[in-house]
Design an enzyme around this catalytic site. Structure first.
Site, mmCIF file in Angstrom:
data_model
loop_
_atom_site.group_PDB
_atom_site.id
_atom_site.type_symbol
_atom_site.label_atom_id
_atom_site.label_comp_id
_atom_site.label_asym_id
_atom_site.label_seq_id
_atom_site.Cartn_x
_atom_site.Cartn_y
_atom_site.Cartn_z
ATOM 1 C CB CYS A 180 -17.958 -2.138 -17.394
ATOM 2 S SG CYS A 180 -18.324 -1.521 -15.743
ATOM 3 C CG ASP A 221 -7.554 3.514 -5.130
ATOM 4 O OD1 ASP A 221 -8.764 3.470 -5.460
ATOM 5 O OD2 ASP A 221 -6.666 2.917 -5.755
ATOM 6 C CB CYS A 263 -18.554 0.910 -21.236
ATOM 7 S SG CYS A 263 -18.006 2.530 -20.664
ATOM 8 C CE1 TYR A 283 -6.604 3.603 -0.529
ATOM 9 C CE2 TYR A 283 -4.264 3.435 0.014
ATOM 10 C CZ TYR A 283 -5.376 2.984 -0.680
ATOM 11 O OH TYR A 283 -5.261 1.890 -1.499
ATOM 12 C CD GLU A 324 -2.934 -0.614 -0.283
ATOM 13 O OE1 GLU A 324 -3.013 0.565 -0.657
ATOM 14 O OE2 GLU A 324 -3.458 -1.549 -0.908
ATOM 15 C CB CYS A 369 -22.383 2.956 -15.723
ATOM 16 S SG CYS A 369 -21.270 4.364 -15.747
ATOM 17 C CB CYS A 393 -13.876 2.155 -14.737
ATOM 18 S SG CYS A 393 -14.773 3.695 -14.932
HETATM 19 S S1 SF4 Z 1 -19.786 1.446 -17.633
HETATM 20 FE FE1 SF4 Z 1 -19.309 3.142 -16.235
HETATM 21 S S2 SF4 Z 1 -18.194 2.203 -14.559
HETATM 22 FE FE2 SF4 Z 1 -18.184 0.738 -16.253
HETATM 23 S S3 SF4 Z 1 -16.287 1.165 -17.416
HETATM 24 FE FE3 SF4 Z 1 -17.914 2.365 -18.368
HETATM 25 S S4 SF4 Z 1 -17.787 4.363 -17.356
HETATM 26 FE FE4 SF4 Z 1 -16.691 2.911 -16.051
#
Ligand code: SF4
Length: 318
Positions: free
Chosen positions: A229, A164, A226, A146, A63, A235, A219
Site C-alpha cells: 500500500c 463508492d 498493507c 454516486y 458505472e 494509515c 485495501c
Molecule cells: S495501510 Fe491502510 S489503507 Fe493501506 S491497505 Fe493497509 S489498511 Fe488499507
C-alpha cells in the site's frame, strides 16, 4: 471537561482508538494524493471503460453495471452492450425488455431499466450526448448522486467526491482509523470525501479513480495488503494496531433461498424465450408457490416483466 476525541469522518484529525498518536499524525488529503495517484499510474488495471474510446457513454454503462457486480462478470456484458448500443440513442430506440435481456446474469436488473430510461432522456434532452454537468446528470431518470459524480469525474475530468464502497473503506481505514465504514453512506463521510478532494480539477479526477482502485486491489474488505500500500506509513487504522470493528454487524450477502434468487430464475426464463411464456414455464423454476408468486409480483411491479391479458408473461416492450 473535554470529552475524549474519537476519530470519525466528522473529526478525522482525532487519534484512532488505542493509539497514542497525536492529532497531527492523521494523514491530510495532500499527503495522500501524490502516493495514491502515483501508485495508480503504475498499477491501474487496463479496463475498457478507462480507455479514451469508451467515451462518456461507455463510462456511464460501466458505472451502472459495476455498482453491484464485480469487474470480471461485468466485462463480457459491457463489451457486448457497447457493440450493440454504441450510443445512448441506439439503446433508447429498443424496447426496455431488450436491455433487461442483454443485462443477462449481472443481477439487480432494475439497473437495466434505469439505464434504458437514462439513455432515452439523454437522447431527448441532450441530443444523444451524455452531459458533463453534474446537475444535468443528476436530473436524468435513474441516476443518483454516486453515478452523476462518477460520470462527471471519470468521463469529463470534473472535480467531485466519488464515494463508492471501495473509497469509503480506504477513507475509513487510512483517515478515520476504523476497519469498516458504516453500513450506509453518512453525511459525515461525504464531508470527509469533499475535504480530501484535491483543489485542481484534473488531479481531483485522478484521485477519485485512484482511491477507488486502491480499495479494489489493495485495501480490500477481507485482505488489506498493507505491504503493497502506498499510504501504509500514514494509515491511521494500521498505525493504531488495526483495532477490531466496533460498529453494528456488517450486512451479509446471502442469496440462496432469497426472493432475489427466485426473481433471477424467473427472469432467466423470460430472457431466453423470445415469445411470451405461459405461467407453467415459470412455475417450474421454483418449488415454493407463495415465494414464487411474491417474486413474480415484484418483477411485475418493478416493470421488469409484463403480464399479458391471456395469462402469459414477457419482458417489457415499453
Ligand atoms: S495501510 Fe491502510 S489503507 Fe493501506 S491497505 Fe493497509 S489498511 Fe488499507
Amino acid at each position: 471537561m473535554t470529552a475524549p476525541t474519537k476519530p470519525s469522518p466528522d473529526n478525522p484529525a482525532a487519534p484512532a482508538p488505542g493509539s497514542d498518536r497525536g492529532a497531527g499524525h492523521t494523514p491530510s488529503g495532500t499527503a495522500l494524493h501524490s502516493p495514491v495517484i502515483g501508485w495508480f499510474d503504475e498499477h491501474a488495471r487496463d479496463l475498457p471503460w478507462r480507455r479514451p474510446e469508451a467515451g462518456a457513454w461507455g463510462v456511464m454503462v460501466s458505472e451502472f453495471m459495476l455498482q453491484q457486480t464485480p469487474v470480471n462478470r461485468v466485462l463480457p456484458v459491457y463489451e457486448q452492450w457497447l457493440v450493440r448500443w454504441p450510443r445512448p440513442a441506439d439503446l433508447a430506440a429498443e424496447a426496455p425488455g431488450e436491455a433487461v435481456r442483454a443485462w443477462g446474469r449481472l443481477g439487480y436488473p432494475r439497473r437495466a431499466l434505469r439505464l434504458h430510461g437514462a439513455a432515452a432522456a439523454i437522447t431527448e434532452r441532450h441530443g444523444g450526448d451524455v452531459p458533463s454537468d453534474h446537475a444535468q446528470l443528476l436530473a436524468l431518470p435513474g441516476i443518483g448522486e454516486y453515478t452523476a459524480a462518477a460520470v462527471a469525474s471519470f468521463a469529463h475530468g470534473r472535480r467531485h467526491a466519488v464515494l463508492d464502497t471501495n473509497v469509503r473503506r480506504v477513507f475509513a481505514r487510512a483517515v478515520t482509523g476504523v476497519r469498516y465504514p458504516p453500513n450506509a453512506t453518512t453525511a459525515a463521510e461525504r464531508r470527509l470525501a469533499r475535504a480530501l478532494l484535491p483543489e485542481e480539477e484534473a488531479t481531483a479526477a485522478r484521485w477519485a479513480a485512484a482511491s477507488m482502485e486502491l480499495g479494489a486491489l489493495v485495501c480490500t474488505a477481507r485482505n488489506e495488503a498493507c505491504h503493497r500500500c502506498p499510504i501504509a506509513a500514514q494509515c491511521a487504522w494500521r498505525l493504531a494496531g488495526k483495532p477490531e470493528h466496533e460498529g453494528p454487524p456488517r450486512r451479509g450477502q446471502t442469496y440462496a433461498g432469497t426472493d432475489r434468487q427466485v426473481r433471477g430464475r424467473l427472469l432467466a426464463v423470460l430472457r431466453e424465450a423470445h415469445t411470451p411464456v405461459p405461467q407453467s414455464a415459470l412455475d417450474r423454476v421454483w418449488h415454493e408457490p407463495v415465494q414464487r408468486a411474491r417474486a413474480l409480483d415484484g418483477l411485475v411491479s418493478d416493470g421488469l416483466v409484463e403480464p399479458l391479458a391471456d395469462g402469459r408473461y414477457r419482458l417489457p416492450l415499453s
